[in-house]
Scaffold this active site. Structure first.
Site, short mmCIF file in Angstrom:
data_model
loop_
_atom_site.label_atom_id
_atom_site.label_comp_id
_atom_site.label_asym_id
_atom_site.label_seq_id
_atom_site.Cartn_x
_atom_site.Cartn_y
_atom_site.Cartn_z
N ASP A 51 0.84 -1.20 0.00
CA ASP A 51 0.00 0.00 0.00
C ASP A 51 0.88 1.26 0.00
OD1 ASP A 51 -2.69 0.71 -0.13
OD2 ASP A 51 -2.86 1.00 2.04
N HIS A 58 -7.37 -2.20 -7.75
CA HIS A 58 -7.73 -2.95 -6.53
C HIS A 58 -9.25 -3.07 -6.43
CE1 HIS A 58 -9.48 -2.64 -2.50
NE2 HIS A 58 -8.60 -3.57 -2.17
N HIS A 78 -5.20 1.93 -7.00
CA HIS A 78 -6.32 1.63 -6.10
C HIS A 78 -7.62 1.36 -6.86
CE1 HIS A 78 -3.94 2.36 -2.51
NE2 HIS A 78 -4.96 1.91 -1.81
N HIS A 88 -6.05 -6.28 1.16
CA HIS A 88 -6.09 -4.98 0.45
C HIS A 88 -4.75 -4.71 -0.24
CE1 HIS A 88 -6.98 -0.71 -0.22
NE2 HIS A 88 -5.78 -0.46 0.26
ZN LIG Z 1 -4.72 1.40 0.19
#
Ligand SMILES: [Zn+2]
Length: 365
Positions: free
Chosen positions: A169, A255, A252, A269
């Site tokens: 991340d 994602h 993201h 995540h």
């Molecule tokens: Zn994130």
């Protein structure tokens, strides 16, 4: 356009810092509530309670049910009524619930992350879920937490997988904040990024690259080293500020697209974000060496690089289509990329990144 930068009022990190919580509270308070799930409360509630009581603050504990739904937030807020300090402990979900409770009580907020896997501890927003555990909505709060308190001893004794996920991340934070900065896109606060947020995002990336391998080795042994301190700061403080004040881009959104397919649900995540970062690099036309470089680092620290690594062994045509379309929803930050993005382009970048990763891991490069 206006530039905007927001951050928590204070950030305190180190081994055994929980016991000194009372000395870091900015404004005096009288009544605190500690919100976390049963397992986390068992680990951290005692030192936090002792630390607050030593400063003449009374403490109640409220058990978080595990999913941050709007009804759970209302239940917690009712149970916490009268408190002037809310202390959220645990992972992203309980911290997000504590932020929403704080908004309802208009109290001070302390976040105490027990894993270093998300940007939740420093940010000003909560992710709300439905009763069926699907994404519901973002709740934006007017202010960031007053105090972020990070005990590196607690983090290092947690699962290494979460620690690695936070690194993925944090890596994405740089590539996305850099793209958003260059494109003049808006950040979470609706303003443009600042040189400050851009620089924090860059240091976030270089810190993870320089200390990542050593930090993962330490956390595998529940050890706290200077490299663990460096990566915890990158995963939590720099990544949190970097994404929120810096802005997001393709990684993201990819994602989010990946979450629309059942097969990826066991991946964390950060693991899905890593596939998103590699996809963003292909989408942006980065040179092969840069993509290989990130693949190599990911493998060295145990992060996924291919679709098979996150559960999509043989993705069907329709699965790829579903992912690509969800990635390009109008509200997605992938549209911060400085060129027009289509589902076709996303699908092509995704399968190309996957192929590059497979070639690399098979040694057929
Ligand atoms: Zn994130």
């Amino acid at each position: 356009m206006t530039r905007t930068f927001n951050a928590p009022r204070a950030y305190v990190q180190g081994r055994d810092v929980l016991a000194s919580i009372g000395t870091h509270i900015g404004e005096p308070g009288e009544q605190a509530v500690v919100i976390g799930d049963a397992t986390v409360l068992e680990i951290v509630a005692d030192p936090i309670t002792d630390g607050l009581e030593a400063n003449e603050i009374t403490v109640d504990q409220i058990e978080f049910a595990g999913t941050c739904t709007s009804s759970e937030v209302e239940r917690l807020a009712a149970a916490a009524a009268g408190a002037d300090i809310v202390v959220g402990v645990g992972g992203g979900r309980s911290l997000d619930a504590a932020k929403a409770v704080r908004t309802r009580l208009d109290s001070q907020l302390v976040t105490v992350p027990t894993i270093a896997s998300t940007d939740a501890p420093t940010s000003s927003l909560s992710v709300l879920y439905t009763e069926d555990d699907e994404f519901d909505e973002f709740e934006f709060h007017e202010v960031n937490p007053d105090l972020v308190l990070v005990d590196t001893g607690v983090i290092a004794s947690g699962p290494t997988r979460h620690f690695r996920s936070g690194m993925a991340d944090a890596i994405a934070t740089w590539f996305e904040a850099d793209t958003a900065y260059r494109a003049g896109a808006t950040n979470v606060f609706g303003g443009q990024s600042t040189r400050t947020a851009h620089a924090i995002a860059e240091t976030c990336y270089t810190t993870v690259r320089e200390h990542g391998r050593s930090a993962v080795a330490a956390v595998e042994r529940d050890a706290v080293t200077e490299s663990v301190e460096a990566v915890v700061e990158a995963n939590t403080l720099m990544s949190g500020i970097g994404f929120e004040s810096g802005g997001l881009a393709a990684a993201h959104s990819v994602h989010d697209g990946l979450t629309s397919v059942e097969a990826t649900h066991d991946a964390t995540h950060g693991e899905k974000v890593n596939i998103g970062t590699l996809t963003q690099l292909v989408l942006e036309g980065r040179e092969t060496d840069a993509i290989h470089d990130l693949i190599e680092f990911s493998l060295a620290v145990g992060l996924p690089v291919s679709l098979a690594d996150i559960g999509l062994t043989e993705p069907s045509k329709s699965e790829l289509q579903t992912i690509a379309e969800a990635t390009c929803e109008p509200f997605e930050t992938i549209h911060n990329e400085p060129f027009e993005v289509t589902p076709q382009a996303v699908r092509d970048a995704l399968v190309t990144a996957d192929r590059l990763a497979r070639e690399y891991t098979d040694g057929t490069d």
